[in-house]
Motif scaffolding. Structure first.
Motif, short mmCIF file in Angstrom:
data_model
loop_
_atom_site.label_atom_id
_atom_site.label_comp_id
_atom_site.label_asym_id
_atom_site.label_seq_id
_atom_site.Cartn_x
_atom_site.Cartn_y
_atom_site.Cartn_z
N ALA A 8 0.99 -1.29 -0.12
CA ALA A 8 -0.20 0.04 0.22
C ALA A 8 0.99 1.07 -0.44
O ALA A 8 0.71 2.08 -0.18
N SER A 9 1.99 1.09 0.50
CA SER A 9 2.68 1.97 0.64
C SER A 9 2.75 3.23 -0.84
O SER A 9 4.11 2.74 -1.60
N PRO A 10 2.56 4.59 -0.98
CA PRO A 10 3.02 5.75 -1.56
C PRO A 10 4.37 5.48 -1.58
O PRO A 10 4.91 5.67 -2.65
N PHE A 11 5.43 5.80 -0.64
CA PHE A 11 6.91 6.24 -1.13
C PHE A 11 7.63 4.26 -1.56
O PHE A 11 8.29 4.52 -1.92
N ALA A 12 7.23 3.90 -0.85
CA ALA A 12 7.51 2.54 -1.52
C ALA A 12 6.88 2.32 -3.29
O ALA A 12 8.68 1.68 -4.04
N ASP A 32 5.87 -5.39 8.35
CA ASP A 32 4.27 -4.28 8.72
C ASP A 32 5.04 -3.68 9.94
O ASP A 32 5.49 -4.04 10.71
N THR A 33 4.83 -2.26 9.67
CA THR A 33 6.01 -1.36 10.44
C THR A 33 5.26 -0.70 11.47
O THR A 33 5.93 -0.61 12.56
N THR A 34 3.71 -1.11 11.85
CA THR A 34 2.83 -1.55 12.61
C THR A 34 3.77 -2.48 13.96
O THR A 34 4.07 -2.33 15.05
N GLY A 47 12.53 2.92 11.75
CA GLY A 47 11.28 1.86 11.26
C GLY A 47 10.04 2.56 10.15
O GLY A 47 8.94 1.94 10.21
N LYS A 48 10.77 2.74 9.31
CA LYS A 48 9.75 3.60 8.21
C LYS A 48 10.48 2.67 6.44
O LYS A 48 11.17 1.93 6.66
N ILE A 49 9.19 2.90 6.16
CA ILE A 49 9.29 1.95 4.92
C ILE A 49 9.29 3.40 3.68
O ILE A 49 8.32 4.33 3.59
N PRO A 50 9.87 3.24 3.40
CA PRO A 50 10.95 2.04 2.06
C PRO A 50 11.93 2.47 3.09
O PRO A 50 12.56 3.34 3.42
N ALA A 51 13.22 1.51 2.99
CA ALA A 51 14.45 1.56 3.78
C ALA A 51 14.93 -0.03 2.20
O ALA A 51 14.66 -1.01 2.00
N TYR A 61 17.77 4.87 3.46
CA TYR A 61 16.27 5.71 3.50
C TYR A 61 16.61 7.02 3.57
O TYR A 61 17.05 7.83 3.86
N ASP A 62 15.25 7.79 2.78
CA ASP A 62 14.10 7.37 2.81
C ASP A 62 14.11 6.96 1.31
O ASP A 62 14.75 7.14 0.23
N SER A 63 12.49 7.51 0.72
CA SER A 63 12.70 7.63 -0.74
C SER A 63 13.67 8.50 -1.55
O SER A 63 13.41 8.59 -2.33
N ARG A 64 13.42 9.18 -1.33
CA ARG A 64 13.56 10.16 -2.14
C ARG A 64 15.41 10.11 -1.55
O ARG A 64 15.63 9.77 -2.91
N LEU A 103 -1.12 13.13 4.26
CA LEU A 103 -1.78 12.60 4.97
C LEU A 103 -2.04 11.64 5.24
O LEU A 103 -2.80 10.87 5.97
N ILE A 104 -1.04 10.90 5.56
CA ILE A 104 -0.18 9.51 6.03
C ILE A 104 -0.83 10.18 7.88
O ILE A 104 -1.17 8.99 8.49
N LEU A 105 -0.21 11.78 7.65
CA LEU A 105 -0.60 11.40 9.43
C LEU A 105 -2.26 11.36 10.05
O LEU A 105 -2.66 10.89 11.19
N VAL A 107 -4.18 9.51 8.19
CA VAL A 107 -5.41 8.11 7.86
C VAL A 107 -4.38 8.29 9.48
O VAL A 107 -4.67 6.69 10.36
N TYR A 108 -2.92 7.72 9.96
CA TYR A 108 -2.64 7.36 11.48
C TYR A 108 -3.45 7.80 12.52
O TYR A 108 -3.90 7.46 12.87
N GLU A 109 -4.08 9.05 12.46
CA GLU A 109 -4.74 9.74 13.64
C GLU A 109 -6.00 9.25 13.39
O GLU A 109 -6.16 8.16 14.86
N1 LIG Z 1 9.64 10.38 3.42
C1 LIG Z 1 9.62 9.33 3.41
C2 LIG Z 1 8.00 8.98 4.70
C3 LIG Z 1 8.09 7.46 4.76
C4 LIG Z 1 6.77 6.87 5.78
O1 LIG Z 1 5.83 7.94 5.61
N2 LIG Z 1 6.10 5.49 5.06
C5 LIG Z 1 5.62 5.20 5.76
C6 LIG Z 1 4.95 3.73 5.15
S1 LIG Z 1 3.83 4.99 3.65
C7 LIG Z 1 5.77 4.20 7.04
O2 LIG Z 1 6.94 3.56 7.35
N3 LIG Z 1 5.03 4.77 8.30
C8 LIG Z 1 5.95 3.93 9.41
C9 LIG Z 1 5.99 4.79 10.71
O3 LIG Z 1 5.72 6.01 10.50
O4 LIG Z 1 6.38 3.88 11.77
C10 LIG Z 1 10.06 8.88 2.86
O5 LIG Z 1 10.01 9.26 1.43
O6 LIG Z 1 10.12 7.48 2.13
#
Ligand SMILES: N[C@@H](CCC(=O)N[C@@H](CS)C(=O)NCC(=O)O)C(=O)O
Length: 199
Positions: A8-12, A32-34, A47-51, A61-64, A103-105, A107-109
């Protein structure tokens, strides 16, 4: 190379599409980042993806950063050389990524906070940020050339993700972006396999 991702991840999705465009074979490892799995945390303390784990075991990391690495590794397949075009691509990438962050924030809220602890003004602030970004992004789309760059993959990752997480929003409020996304698989057929999809 291996990349931690979720479908689902837009960045991955951005990173996996960019790798494919660059002709790089990378192994995709679902994370599964959760659950904060140890192998992901070892690669990315945030703990974020993509890595991305390089062949020598070091991580990026990160996507950029990962996409900039792919660009350097493959002799400039994601970023234009000319300064003005480079700035345009980076501006569009930063705008798309920033909308995704906001938008991810939102969703996470909903996902991580119990209903009675949610703070609507803060969610509204993130939505205003995203809406300003989307309004700014639409007129930037014609600035993208026919040659795919990291900006295309950032926008496709974001818009593809929004098409199921914020269903109907693009069509109703940002039709130029919806139309851009609809036309994207014809420009990049691997989108059907590598674009974001609900987990
Ligand atoms: N700025 C980062 C954003 C990465 C990001 O927010 N990934 C989300 C999934 S779409 C994530 O890993 N979330 C889990 C968390 O924040 O703990 C990038 O470009 O890679």
């Amino acid at each position: 190379m291996r990349v931690f991702y979720s479908s689902a991840s837009p960045f991955a999705a951005k990173v996996r599409m960019a790798a494919s465009h660059c002709g790089l074979a990378i192994e995709s490892v679902a994370a599964d980042t959760t659950a904060e799995p140890a192998d992901l945390l070892a690669a990315n303390p945030l703990g974020k993806i993509p890595a991305l784990i390089l062949d020598d075991g070091t991580a990026l990391y990160d996507s950029r950063v990962i996409c900039d690495y792919f660009d350097k590794l493959t002799g400039g397949q994601l970023l234009p050389q000319r300064l003005e075009a480079f700035a345009t691509v980076k501006r569009i990438e930063a705008t798309a990524d920033g909308i995704g962050d906001a938008l991810i924030l939102v969703v996470y809220e909903e996902r991580y906070r119990p209903e009675e602890r949610r703070h609507q003004p803060w969610v509204d602030k993130q939505m205003r940020k995203a809406n300003r970004g989307l309004a700014a992004l639409e007129p930037m789309l014609p600035e993208l050339s026919d040659d795919l760059t990291v900006a295309d993959f950032a926008v496709a990752g974001l818009a593809g993700w929004m098409s199921f997480r914020f269903k109907g929003k693009l069509e109703a409020e940002y039709p130029a972006l919806a139309a851009w996304l609809a036309a994207f698989p014809a420009r990049f057929p691997a989108y059907d396999e590598l674009g974001p999809r609900p987990a």
